[in-house]
Design a protein around this motif. Structure first.
Motif, PDB file in Angstrom:
ATOM      1  N   ASN A  52       4.843   7.857  -2.531  1.00  0.00           N
ATOM      2  CA  ASN A  52       3.268   7.961  -2.690  1.00  0.00           C
ATOM      3  C   ASN A  52       2.518   8.504  -1.492  1.00  0.00           C
ATOM      4  O   ASN A  52       1.696   9.419  -1.500  1.00  0.00           O
ATOM      5  CB  ASN A  52       2.733   6.787  -3.152  1.00  0.00           C
ATOM      6  CG  ASN A  52       2.488   6.732  -4.670  1.00  0.00           C
ATOM      7  OD1 ASN A  52       1.833   7.217  -5.319  1.00  0.00           O
ATOM      8  ND2 ASN A  52       3.813   6.140  -5.181  1.00  0.00           N
ATOM      9  N   TRP A  55       0.575  11.919  -1.868  1.00  0.00           N
ATOM     10  CA  TRP A  55      -0.924  12.057  -1.600  1.00  0.00           C
ATOM     11  C   TRP A  55      -0.923  13.010  -0.044  1.00  0.00           C
ATOM     12  O   TRP A  55      -2.191  13.802  -0.264  1.00  0.00           O
ATOM     13  CB  TRP A  55      -1.491  10.721  -1.377  1.00  0.00           C
ATOM     14  CG  TRP A  55      -1.517  10.239  -2.922  1.00  0.00           C
ATOM     15  CD1 TRP A  55      -0.609   9.277  -3.350  1.00  0.00           C
ATOM     16  CD2 TRP A  55      -2.451  10.706  -3.801  1.00  0.00           C
ATOM     17  NE1 TRP A  55      -1.274   8.875  -4.661  1.00  0.00           N
ATOM     18  CE2 TRP A  55      -2.231   9.860  -5.332  1.00  0.00           C
ATOM     19  CE3 TRP A  55      -3.589  11.623  -3.923  1.00  0.00           C
ATOM     20  CZ2 TRP A  55      -2.968  10.146  -6.116  1.00  0.00           C
ATOM     21  CZ3 TRP A  55      -4.323  11.596  -5.088  1.00  0.00           C
ATOM     22  CH2 TRP A  55      -4.129  11.062  -6.032  1.00  0.00           C
ATOM     23  N   GLY A 107       0.636   3.352  -3.265  1.00  0.00           N
ATOM     24  CA  GLY A 107       1.932   2.714  -3.500  1.00  0.00           C
ATOM     25  C   GLY A 107       2.150   1.442  -3.345  1.00  0.00           C
ATOM     26  O   GLY A 107       3.111   0.929  -4.067  1.00  0.00           O
ATOM     27  N   TRP A 134       8.894   3.674  -3.349  1.00  0.00           N
ATOM     28  CA  TRP A 134       7.736   4.123  -3.976  1.00  0.00           C
ATOM     29  C   TRP A 134       6.760   4.459  -3.100  1.00  0.00           C
ATOM     30  O   TRP A 134       5.720   4.977  -3.176  1.00  0.00           O
ATOM     31  CB  TRP A 134       7.643   3.356  -5.053  1.00  0.00           C
ATOM     32  CG  TRP A 134       6.434   3.696  -6.012  1.00  0.00           C
ATOM     33  CD1 TRP A 134       4.957   3.259  -6.287  1.00  0.00           C
ATOM     34  CD2 TRP A 134       6.542   5.159  -6.702  1.00  0.00           C
ATOM     35  NE1 TRP A 134       4.534   3.994  -7.132  1.00  0.00           N
ATOM     36  CE2 TRP A 134       5.207   4.972  -7.440  1.00  0.00           C
ATOM     37  CE3 TRP A 134       7.417   5.925  -7.333  1.00  0.00           C
ATOM     38  CZ2 TRP A 134       4.877   5.966  -8.507  1.00  0.00           C
ATOM     39  CZ3 TRP A 134       7.092   7.045  -8.037  1.00  0.00           C
ATOM     40  CH2 TRP A 134       5.959   7.018  -8.583  1.00  0.00           C
ATOM     41  N   THR A 136       5.733  12.427  -6.561  1.00  0.00           N
ATOM     42  CA  THR A 136       6.372  11.270  -7.310  1.00  0.00           C
ATOM     43  C   THR A 136       7.052  11.099  -8.196  1.00  0.00           C
ATOM     44  O   THR A 136       7.804  10.069  -8.598  1.00  0.00           O
ATOM     45  CB  THR A 136       4.695  10.559  -7.625  1.00  0.00           C
ATOM     46  OG1 THR A 136       4.015  11.395  -8.288  1.00  0.00           O
ATOM     47  CG2 THR A 136       3.822  10.269  -6.479  1.00  0.00           C
TER      48      THR A 136
END
Length: 198
Positions: free
Chosen positions: A141, A145, A120, A137, A188
């Protein structure tokens, strides 16, 4: 949500799931065939290139003058970094077992945070030129993840057993990779549309 944003989210989910699944086949196959850390890191970089390219198929239609080569580059580097950290942990497992538990917990927290924030952060360097508050963001991320890795473990852990043929190991890894990819793409994709909407 507007029709355009709904289209972006659906397109992102389809392309990113396919890209990450395809990319993950490289380290899954490499891991089934060898325990070589350098080859697994290289396979991770290949995974990052394929994922970044799949994401760019959506991002180039969403943002004008999107820097696709830079996005793919930072995605590949972050993926290589994540695999390198994982391989360091695996290669030093015996040494880590000799450390006191608090030290192991601190090391795991630091390395895990680095892995979850790396992709990210790298992509934020590109995305910040296109949306306001792009720092979200990074956290999206990390969450994506983290959720993807939990999903991967939930699928593969009960299925992988000692002594299985390479084909079975690879197929189980591929199944886990598909679930991980879809989970990451869903989270995302939601984050991307929120950033674009703002």
């Amino acid at each position: 949500m507007s029709t355009t944003l709904t289209t972006v989210r659906k397109s992102w989910f389809a392309w990113v799931t396919a890209g990450e699944f395809t990319g993950f086949l490289a380290p899954a196959l490499a891991g089934a065939l060898t325990s070589s850390a350098p080859l697994l890191v290289l396979a991770g970089i290949v995974e990052g290139v394929i994922l970044g390219a799949a994401q760019c198929l959506v991002l180039r239609r969403t943002f004008h003058s999107f820097d696709a080569p830079r996005w793919i580059g930072v995605t590949a580097l972050a993926a290589g970094f994540a695999w390198a950290v994982a391989m360091l942990a695996v290669d030093n497992a015996d040494r880590l077992n000799t450390l006191p538990l608090p030290a192991v917990v601190v090391l795991a927290a630091i390395s895990g945070s680095g892995v979850l924030l790396s992709l990210g952060t790298g992509q934020w360097l590109v995305l910040r030129h296109h949306v306001r508050n792009a720092s979200g963001w990074i956290w999206a991320n990390a969450l994506a993840w983290g959720a993807g890795l939990v999903a991967f473990a939930a699928v593969t852990t009960p299925l992988w057993q000692p002594g299985q043929p390479t084909v079975v190991i690879t197929l189980i890894g591929a199944l886990g990779g598909l679930v991980m990819a879809a989970t990451m793409a869903a989270v995302t994709g939601f984050a991307l549309t929120r950033l674009v909407e703002r």
